[in-house]
Design an enzyme around this catalytic site. Structure first.
Site, mmCIF file in Angstrom:
data_model
loop_
_atom_site.group_PDB
_atom_site.id
_atom_site.type_symbol
_atom_site.label_atom_id
_atom_site.label_comp_id
_atom_site.label_asym_id
_atom_site.label_seq_id
_atom_site.Cartn_x
_atom_site.Cartn_y
_atom_site.Cartn_z
ATOM 1 N N LYS A 171 0.855 -1.185 0.000
ATOM 2 C CA LYS A 171 0.000 0.000 0.000
ATOM 3 C C LYS A 171 0.893 1.238 0.000
ATOM 4 C CE LYS A 171 -1.399 2.783 2.791
ATOM 5 N NZ LYS A 171 -1.199 3.975 1.955
ATOM 6 N N GLY A 230 3.639 4.121 13.080
ATOM 7 C CA GLY A 230 4.315 2.863 13.443
ATOM 8 C C GLY A 230 3.728 2.280 14.726
ATOM 9 N N GLU A 247 10.479 1.084 10.117
ATOM 10 C CA GLU A 247 11.536 2.064 9.843
ATOM 11 C C GLU A 247 10.883 3.423 9.993
ATOM 12 O OE1 GLU A 247 13.440 4.714 8.530
ATOM 13 O OE2 GLU A 247 13.458 3.928 6.479
ATOM 14 N N CYS A 281 14.340 10.524 6.205
ATOM 15 C CA CYS A 281 14.401 10.189 7.635
ATOM 16 C C CYS A 281 15.842 10.163 8.143
ATOM 17 C CB CYS A 281 13.688 8.871 7.904
ATOM 18 S SG CYS A 281 14.212 7.589 6.802
ATOM 19 N N GLU A 378 11.738 16.234 14.277
ATOM 20 C CA GLU A 378 12.249 15.950 12.939
ATOM 21 C C GLU A 378 11.726 17.066 12.023
ATOM 22 O OE1 GLU A 378 10.643 12.282 11.350
ATOM 23 O OE2 GLU A 378 12.426 11.972 10.128
HETATM 24 P P1 ADP Z 1 4.072 11.027 6.845
HETATM 25 O O1 ADP Z 1 3.675 11.695 8.113
HETATM 26 O O2 ADP Z 1 5.497 11.229 6.500
HETATM 27 O O3 ADP Z 1 3.137 11.205 5.706
HETATM 28 P P2 ADP Z 1 2.876 8.549 7.565
HETATM 29 O O4 ADP Z 1 3.414 7.671 8.617
HETATM 30 O O5 ADP Z 1 1.608 9.286 7.850
HETATM 31 O O6 ADP Z 1 4.068 9.499 7.179
HETATM 32 O O7 ADP Z 1 2.652 7.757 6.217
HETATM 33 C C1 ADP Z 1 3.460 6.702 5.780
HETATM 34 C C2 ADP Z 1 2.580 5.628 5.190
HETATM 35 O O8 ADP Z 1 1.700 5.176 6.215
HETATM 36 C C3 ADP Z 1 1.674 6.078 4.052
HETATM 37 O O9 ADP Z 1 1.574 5.014 3.133
HETATM 38 C C4 ADP Z 1 0.352 6.319 4.718
HETATM 39 O O10 ADP Z 1 -0.747 6.159 3.849
HETATM 40 C C5 ADP Z 1 0.355 5.211 5.743
HETATM 41 N N1 ADP Z 1 -0.518 5.405 6.893
HETATM 42 C C6 ADP Z 1 -0.815 6.555 7.537
HETATM 43 N N2 ADP Z 1 -1.668 6.313 8.554
HETATM 44 C C7 ADP Z 1 -1.929 4.978 8.550
HETATM 45 C C8 ADP Z 1 -2.731 4.097 9.344
HETATM 46 N N3 ADP Z 1 -3.444 4.541 10.371
HETATM 47 N N4 ADP Z 1 -2.731 2.784 9.030
HETATM 48 C C9 ADP Z 1 -2.001 2.322 8.002
HETATM 49 N N5 ADP Z 1 -1.237 3.085 7.224
HETATM 50 C C10 ADP Z 1 -1.189 4.409 7.489
#
Ligand code: ADP
Length: 476
Positions: A171, A230, A247, A281, A378
């Site tokens: 995804k 995460g 990560e 990162c 960050e």
């Molecule tokens: P950033 O803040 O840098 O955008 P995110 O951690 O929000 O980083 O996003 C990284 C990935 O995690 C993306 O593919 C995003 O769609 C996905 N993501 C964000 N929130 C969720 C969630 N609750 N469950 C699963 N995937 C998520």
């Protein structure tokens, strides 16, 4: 390439929903894409589950050949793929081209490692026994990837997973799904006709994330993204005890000691800070400079920073593209405002760039203290905060004063100091007189709030393997 890639086919979601992907440099819509949901996620998991027995039983040499083919196709088509990365992510074309080759290097490396998944024979206590430990693919895996390296972060996961014999449901980030779908197209060109590799573009990750972290057929989730997300995925994965690789964010210190080669340090910082407009990162996030070389370092650095060209990634002279979206712009602006309101001194830059809504001028600030958010968070943007230190231990303590633990950098010409300080730094990766630390052959990953698991190297492959111990007893 506007649909999902599931079971080797381009699939439009049952709902018919679509979402828009736009170019961060102009704000223009690039295309409308299929918006996947729970139904498509379950279809992709089933496809990956059905593909697993045949893929995992293939000879490692067959898997290796297939992955080599992917590496070759990526390399051959780099000039067609790079524009897609620039278009949806905004990074300069040259960086995007580099990302395609870097992605290919993971497929190549893991193609080579696929045929070296060795186990052990174990000496036994009994003369009539033999024991072995062998490595086996963990099963169907899920990959959730970020927007900052939309192709490479997926290549790292897919290369390792498929080399190990696992199948994958990916995804990609909602801002940058086209690079992942381009990789799916490459898989299609390599004659993939089943569910070994699946890609689900989606505007809303929450429900899909829930399915991927709770579905009994998924055995492992590999995530690259923010620490907050995460944690959510970790929690959701707990009831089904899924293996995880996380990560997460970083807050990299960059320490310039008195003995450092200042030109080398300036060059290293320029590379570590401004790649992808500071949105990586492992970006140098806090710069600690010895007080005796501080003025020299800052003056050479400012000269270089003031020459950086901000603009559309497709323009040949551009070195800094846009930030990914308005939320990123808001965050970077507010970190700077907070610092300035608490008496930080702007050396160069310090404002939005006239290049467009999402462009930020490369900035250097000093006179900082630990009350400022920029000293703790960050940044994920093109801002260099300069801190000054005197004693080595002072620098080490300040560098370690973060919950994150991904990358750290030190510049020194003293061998003993390099060992001593790199030993003391609590980070998963330390660059010594070098900031280009990322490589398919090296274990990339962090400790503490930067997560766990490694990508790249033999350790990256191990993350997709289980160990089976066999004891043959009473042999006659
Ligand atoms: P950033 O803040 O840098 O955008 P995110 O951690 O929000 O980083 O996003 C990284 C990935 O995690 C993306 O593919 C995003 O769609 C996905 N993501 C964000 N929130 C969720 C969630 N609750 N469950 C699963 N995937 C998520």
């Amino acid at each position: 390439m506007t649909k999902a890639f599931v079971d080797g086919q381009w699939l439009a979601p049952k709902s018919g929903d679509q979402f828009s992907v736009s170019d961060p440099a102009t704000g223009n819509e690039i295309t409308l894409l299929s918006d996947c949901g729970i139904h498509e996620t379950e279809m992709a998991i089933d496809a990956a589950h059905n593909a697993f027995p045949a893929w995992s039983r293939k000879s490692p040499y067959e898997r290796s050949n297939f992955l080599s083919k992917i590496a070759d196709l990526l390399t051959k088509n780099a000039d067609k793929i790079a524009p897609i990365i620039t278009l949806e992510n905004g990074k300069p074309y040259k960086e995007a081209f580099g990302e395609v080759l870097y992605s290919a290097s993971y497929f190549k490396w893991f193609a080579e490692e696929a045929v070296r998944i060795y186990g052990d024979t174990i000496p036994t206590r009994s003369a009539s026994s033999k024991a072995t430990a062998t490595k086996h693919p963990i099963g169907v895996c899920a990959a959730i990837t970020p927007w900052n390296f939309p192709l490479a972060m997926l290549a790292r996961k897919a290369g390792a997973a498929l080399a190990a014999g696992c199948t994958l449901v990916a995804k990609p980030a909602e801002d940058t799904p086209l690079s992942a779908l381009t990789l799916a197209k490459i898989f299609e060109e390599a004659d993939l006709t089943n569910g070994v590799f699946n890609v689900l573009p989606a505007s809303s990750p929450v429900e899909i994330g829930k399915v991927l972290t709770t579905h009994p057929k998924i055995k492992k989730v590999s995530f690259t993204g923010s620490t907050d997300v995460g944690r959510i995925l970790y929690t959701q994965s707990a009831p089904s005890l899924k293996k995880l690789s996380l990560e997460l964010g970083g807050n990299a210190p960059f320490i310039v000691f008195e003995s450092a080669d200042i030109d080398l340090a300036v060059k290293g910082l320029m590379q570590a800070k401004f790649r992808n407009a500071g949105q990586t990162c492992i970006c140098a996030n806090r710069i600690f400079v010895h007080k005796n070389v501080r003025d020299k370092f800052v003056s050479k650095l400012s000269e270089k920073v003031s020459k950086l060209k901000v603009g559309n990634g497709f323009s040949e002279e551009t070195m800094i593209g846009p930030l990914i979206n308005s939320a990123a712009m808001k965050k970077v602006s507010s970190l700077l405002e907070d610092a300035v309101s608490k008496n930080a001194n702007i050396i160069t830059g310090g404002q939005k760039s006239p290049a467009g809504d999402l462009f930020f001028s490369p900035t250097i600030i000093s006179n900082l203290n630990s009350d400022m958010e920029i000293a703790r968070e960050e940044i994920f943007g093109p801002i260099i905060p300069i801190f000054e230190f005197d004693a080595e231990q002072e620098a080490t303590i300040a560098a370690n004063a973060t919950d994150y633990g991904l990358a750290a950098y030190i510049y020194t010409e003293q061998l003993s100091q390099a060992w001593r300080v790199s030993d003391a730094l609590e980070f998963g990766m330390v660059g010594i007189n070098e900031t280009q630390i990322s490589d398919a052959a090296a274990p990339f990953g962090g400790i503490n709030q930067s997560g766990f698991g490694r990508e790249g190297s033999k350790y990256g492959l191990d993350d997709y393997l289980e160990i089976k111990y066999r004891l043959f007893g009473n042999l006659r």
